[in-house]
Structures are given as C-alpha cells and as structure tokens.
Design a protein around this motif. Structure first.
Motif, PDB file in Angstrom:
ATOM      1  N   GLY A 214      13.645   3.733   5.492  1.00 41.04           N
ATOM      2  CA  GLY A 214      14.144   2.463   4.954  1.00 41.04           C
ATOM      3  C   GLY A 214      13.277   1.259   5.278  1.00 41.04           C
ATOM      4  O   GLY A 214      13.642   0.122   4.984  1.00 41.04           O
ATOM      5  N   HIS A 215      12.084   1.497   5.878  1.00 38.25           N
ATOM      6  CA  HIS A 215      11.264   0.322   6.218  1.00 38.25           C
ATOM      7  C   HIS A 215      10.626  -0.292   4.968  1.00 38.25           C
ATOM      8  O   HIS A 215      10.410   0.379   3.960  1.00 38.25           O
ATOM      9  CB  HIS A 215      10.228   0.628   7.314  1.00 38.25           C
ATOM     10  N   ILE A 216      10.371  -1.589   5.052  1.00 44.51           N
ATOM     11  CA  ILE A 216       9.589  -2.288   4.021  1.00 44.51           C
ATOM     12  C   ILE A 216       8.443  -2.993   4.735  1.00 44.51           C
ATOM     13  O   ILE A 216       8.641  -3.571   5.800  1.00 44.51           O
ATOM     14  CB  ILE A 216      10.454  -3.282   3.187  1.00 44.51           C
ATOM     15  N   GLY A 217       7.256  -2.946   4.123  1.00 48.89           N
ATOM     16  CA  GLY A 217       6.066  -3.336   4.889  1.00 48.89           C
ATOM     17  C   GLY A 217       6.025  -2.381   6.062  1.00 48.89           C
ATOM     18  O   GLY A 217       6.214  -1.172   5.909  1.00 48.89           O
ATOM     19  N   PHE A 218       5.823  -2.917   7.263  1.00 47.72           N
ATOM     20  CA  PHE A 218       5.976  -2.086   8.464  1.00 47.72           C
ATOM     21  C   PHE A 218       7.153  -2.612   9.285  1.00 47.72           C
ATOM     22  O   PHE A 218       7.136  -2.552  10.509  1.00 47.72           O
ATOM     23  CB  PHE A 218       4.675  -2.053   9.273  1.00 47.72           C
ATOM     24  N   ASN A 219       8.152  -3.148   8.619  1.00 49.73           N
ATOM     25  CA  ASN A 219       9.367  -3.581   9.310  1.00 49.73           C
ATOM     26  C   ASN A 219      10.246  -2.356   9.505  1.00 49.73           C
ATOM     27  O   ASN A 219      10.960  -1.921   8.601  1.00 49.73           O
ATOM     28  CB  ASN A 219      10.104  -4.648   8.495  1.00 49.73           C
TER      29      ASN A 219
ATOM     30  N   LEU B 226       7.005  -3.990  -3.414  1.00 46.43           N
ATOM     31  CA  LEU B 226       7.351  -3.273  -2.183  1.00 46.43           C
ATOM     32  C   LEU B 226       7.440  -1.777  -2.438  1.00 46.43           C
ATOM     33  O   LEU B 226       7.871  -1.348  -3.512  1.00 46.43           O
ATOM     34  CB  LEU B 226       8.723  -3.721  -1.676  1.00 46.43           C
ATOM     35  N   GLY B 227       7.088  -0.990  -1.428  1.00 46.80           N
ATOM     36  CA  GLY B 227       7.460   0.421  -1.388  1.00 46.80           C
ATOM     37  C   GLY B 227       8.583   0.534  -0.372  1.00 46.80           C
ATOM     38  O   GLY B 227       9.111  -0.472   0.118  1.00 46.80           O
ATOM     39  N   ILE B 228       8.931   1.741  -0.015  1.00 45.90           N
ATOM     40  CA  ILE B 228       9.968   1.935   1.006  1.00 45.90           C
ATOM     41  C   ILE B 228       9.601   3.162   1.835  1.00 45.90           C
ATOM     42  O   ILE B 228       9.145   4.172   1.285  1.00 45.90           O
ATOM     43  CB  ILE B 228      11.373   2.076   0.354  1.00 45.90           C
TER      44      ILE B 228
ATOM     45  N   ASN C 140      12.028  12.714  -1.301  1.00 43.77           N
ATOM     46  CA  ASN C 140      12.082  12.320   0.118  1.00 43.77           C
ATOM     47  C   ASN C 140      12.489  10.858   0.308  1.00 43.77           C
ATOM     48  O   ASN C 140      12.709  10.409   1.421  1.00 43.77           O
ATOM     49  CB  ASN C 140      10.721  12.574   0.803  1.00 43.77           C
ATOM     50  N   LYS C 141      12.603  10.093  -0.796  1.00 44.04           N
ATOM     51  CA  LYS C 141      13.032   8.698  -0.691  1.00 44.04           C
ATOM     52  C   LYS C 141      14.509   8.524  -1.091  1.00 44.04           C
ATOM     53  O   LYS C 141      15.043   7.422  -1.003  1.00 44.04           O
ATOM     54  CB  LYS C 141      12.160   7.793  -1.587  1.00 44.04           C
ATOM     55  N   ALA C 142      15.165   9.607  -1.529  1.00 44.74           N
ATOM     56  CA  ALA C 142      16.517   9.460  -2.083  1.00 44.74           C
ATOM     57  C   ALA C 142      17.505   8.891  -1.065  1.00 44.74           C
ATOM     58  O   ALA C 142      18.316   8.015  -1.393  1.00 44.74           O
ATOM     59  CB  ALA C 142      17.004  10.810  -2.617  1.00 44.74           C
TER      60      ALA C 142
ATOM     61  N   THR D  86       0.858  -1.191   0.000  1.00 49.25           N
ATOM     62  CA  THR D  86       0.000   0.000   0.000  1.00 49.25           C
ATOM     63  C   THR D  86       0.895   1.243   0.000  1.00 49.25           C
ATOM     64  O   THR D  86       2.075   1.156  -0.298  1.00 49.25           O
ATOM     65  CB  THR D  86      -0.928  -0.021   1.231  1.00 49.25           C
ATOM     66  N   GLY D  87       0.320   2.378   0.340  1.00 49.10           N
ATOM     67  CA  GLY D  87       1.070   3.639   0.267  1.00 49.10           C
ATOM     68  C   GLY D  87       0.810   4.290  -1.081  1.00 49.10           C
ATOM     69  O   GLY D  87       0.214   3.679  -1.984  1.00 49.10           O
ATOM     70  N   SER D  88       1.279   5.514  -1.231  1.00 51.06           N
ATOM     71  CA  SER D  88       1.011   6.226  -2.480  1.00 51.06           C
ATOM     72  C   SER D  88       1.874   5.707  -3.629  1.00 51.06           C
ATOM     73  O   SER D  88       1.487   5.793  -4.797  1.00 51.06           O
ATOM     74  CB  SER D  88       1.240   7.729  -2.284  1.00 51.06           C
ATOM     75  N   THR D  89       3.031   5.140  -3.309  1.00 52.93           N
ATOM     76  CA  THR D  89       3.978   4.759  -4.368  1.00 52.93           C
ATOM     77  C   THR D  89       3.425   3.754  -5.375  1.00 52.93           C
ATOM     78  O   THR D  89       3.599   3.947  -6.585  1.00 52.93           O
ATOM     79  CB  THR D  89       5.285   4.228  -3.742  1.00 52.93           C
ATOM     80  N   PRO D  90       2.778   2.659  -4.954  1.00 53.11           N
ATOM     81  CA  PRO D  90       2.324   1.679  -5.964  1.00 53.11           C
ATOM     82  C   PRO D  90       1.073   2.098  -6.742  1.00 53.11           C
ATOM     83  O   PRO D  90       0.669   1.363  -7.653  1.00 53.11           O
ATOM     84  CB  PRO D  90       2.059   0.401  -5.154  1.00 53.11           C
ATOM     85  N   LEU D  91       0.492   3.253  -6.423  1.00 51.82           N
ATOM     86  CA  LEU D  91      -0.754   3.625  -7.117  1.00 51.82           C
ATOM     87  C   LEU D  91      -0.619   3.665  -8.643  1.00 51.82           C
ATOM     88  O   LEU D  91      -1.501   3.157  -9.350  1.00 51.82           O
ATOM     89  CB  LEU D  91      -1.280   4.967  -6.592  1.00 51.82           C
TER      90      LEU D  91
END
Ligand code: GLP
Length: 247
Positions: free
Chosen positions: A137-142, A131-133, A201-203, A36-41
């Motif tokens: 640096g988290h993936i999922g909610f890890n 996956l998003g990030i 903001n992900k760089a 989820t999140g905005s990235t995979p939209l």
C-alpha cells in the motif's frame, strides 16, 4: 475516487496518457509528478509514442519525481534518475534541467528535502501526480506507518519493499535500505493524482486503498480524501473491489 478498470497494461497506459496529455495542454508550463517502478512504463511508452508520432510537445513541461534511493549514483542502472532518463526523458523534447529527481547523493539530505519542497512550490505546485502502489500500500516510498501529513524526507524501506524490488538488483543485499521520498502531504498537495496498478499482486493493496479505512498502515488510502483522484487499474488488480467502477 474515480476508479477505471481496464483490460490490460496497454489500455492502462493509454488511459493514463489521455489524462496526462489533457493536463499538459491546459497549462503553459505543466508541472507533472512522476513515478518509477514497472507499473508506469506503459504510460511512458505511450507518451513517447505520442511525442514521436503526434508531436506531443514537452518543451515547456516541468517534472518532479516522487523518490530516489539513497546512495546510488545517477548513472547506476537501478537509480530512479537513470530509469527516468532511459524510459522517458531521453526520448522526449523535454529540457533536462526541468526534470527533477531527488538527489540520493545529497550531503545534507534534510536540507535537500526542504529545497525539493521549495522547488515544487516555486513552480506553482504539481498539476498532476502519477502514482504507482507497493504491494503493502505504499506510495512513493511512504511505507506503512508514514505520517499522513509528511513532506519530502528520508525513509527506511520495509523488508517487504526490499524483497519486492530485489528482482531488479543482482542480490537482495544490493537493494538500498534508505530512500528520499515526497511525503504523503506533498502528494496530497498535488492538484490531481492518478494512481496506476496492474497485476494480481496489487489486488489486496487496491482493495485496502479504495475500500479500507483511511490509515497510515495503507498510505494509498489517504487518496480517499484527495479532491481529484483517479485510479486506473487492470482487471487482475481490481478483483477484490466490491464498489462500483467504470469500465
Ligand atoms: C517502488 C516505488 C513506488 C512504486 C512501487 C511499485 O517501491 N518507490 O513508487 O509504486 O515500487 O513498483 P512496481 O510498479 O514495479 O510494482
């Protein structure tokens, strides 16, 4: 790691859709892990378009989502089940019972998490995980500090993640502080992973994930040891990379 840098979000969605479609076409019952999140939209918009305009068939596809907030009902507009229904599943010919999102209302969360792992195994494992990030640096909610071998479990969200996600809620206090998430070990078991990132903001997180040490402090860095990991990153999220990338 294969790193593909694309000009914008739309191109990211198309490249990712190419990989997901190719994977779907290889299996009678493809098992796709979703985020989820905005990235995979943009990816989801492209998959919906291919379904509607090109007949891409989801009738035998099985999906497992990475995570879900604890305590939100499936019809809460910020629950990940609601997000997936609204942005993807409701627009495809996918069979709803083949779409799995962790149950944030499970009475026995530990038992549910074990069951989620078993359901993935029973379907033969995940063929391709999207996956998003997170900016940390988290993936999922890890979150940073997560065990690199972890399986599906409950996690406490960091302040950084709560701040990042507060924009979707009326008030910061409304953001749940707990979530169920596939573990890093669960993600590593997926036969292929594709990680998407867009935005400046992900760089820093992309730099740490690709060029930093493999460390629990940047959970996405574990993907450096995955046997098939493709990153699809927009230009603005790739500005800090120094290694060679594909364009
Ligand atoms: C949430 C999700 C992650 C996602 C991250 C980034 O925390 N649990 O799976 O990758 O947000 O969200 P966005 O894509 O909106 O930046």
């Amino acid at each position: 790691m294969r790193i593909i840098v694309v000009p914008d979000k739309e191109a990211m969605g198309k490249r990712a859709a190419d990989l997901v479609q190719a994977e779907m076409e290889k299996h009678a019952n493809p098992v796709i892990g979703l985020a989820t999140g905005s990235t995979p939209l943009p990816l989801y918009q492209e998959l919906v378009r291919r379904h509607k305009e090109e007949g891409l068939d989801f009738s035998t596809t099985i999906t497992f989502n990475l995570d879900e907030y604890v305590g939100l009902t499936p019809d809460h507009d910020q629950s990940y089940r609601y997000f997936m229904d609204q942005n993807l599943f409701n627009h495809l010919n996918i069979v709803k019972k083949n779409t799995h999102v962790p149950d944030g209302l499970a009475e026995d969360i530990e038992a549910f998490c074990e069951e989620y792992e078993s359901m993935i195994d029973d379907c033969g494992g995940i063929d391709m995980q999207v996956l998003g990030i997170g900016s940390n640096g988290h993936i999922g909610f890890n979150e940073p500090g997560s065990s690199l071998g972890s399986l599906t479990r409950i996690k406490t969200l960091t302040d950084e993640t709560i701040n990042d996600n507060a924009r979707f809620f009326d008030k910061r206090e409304d953001v749940p502080t707990l979530a169920i998430t596939m573990g890093i070990g669960t993600i590593l078991h997926a036969r292929k992973c594709i990680l998407l990132a867009s935005g400046a903001n992900k760089a820093a997180a992309i730099k740490a994930a690709c060029e930093g040490p493999v460390t629990a402090m940047c959970p996405a860095s574990i993907l450096q040891i995955h046997r098939y990991e493709t990153l699809i990153v927009t230009e603005d999220a790739a500005t800090e990379l120094t290694i060679r990338v594909e364009r």
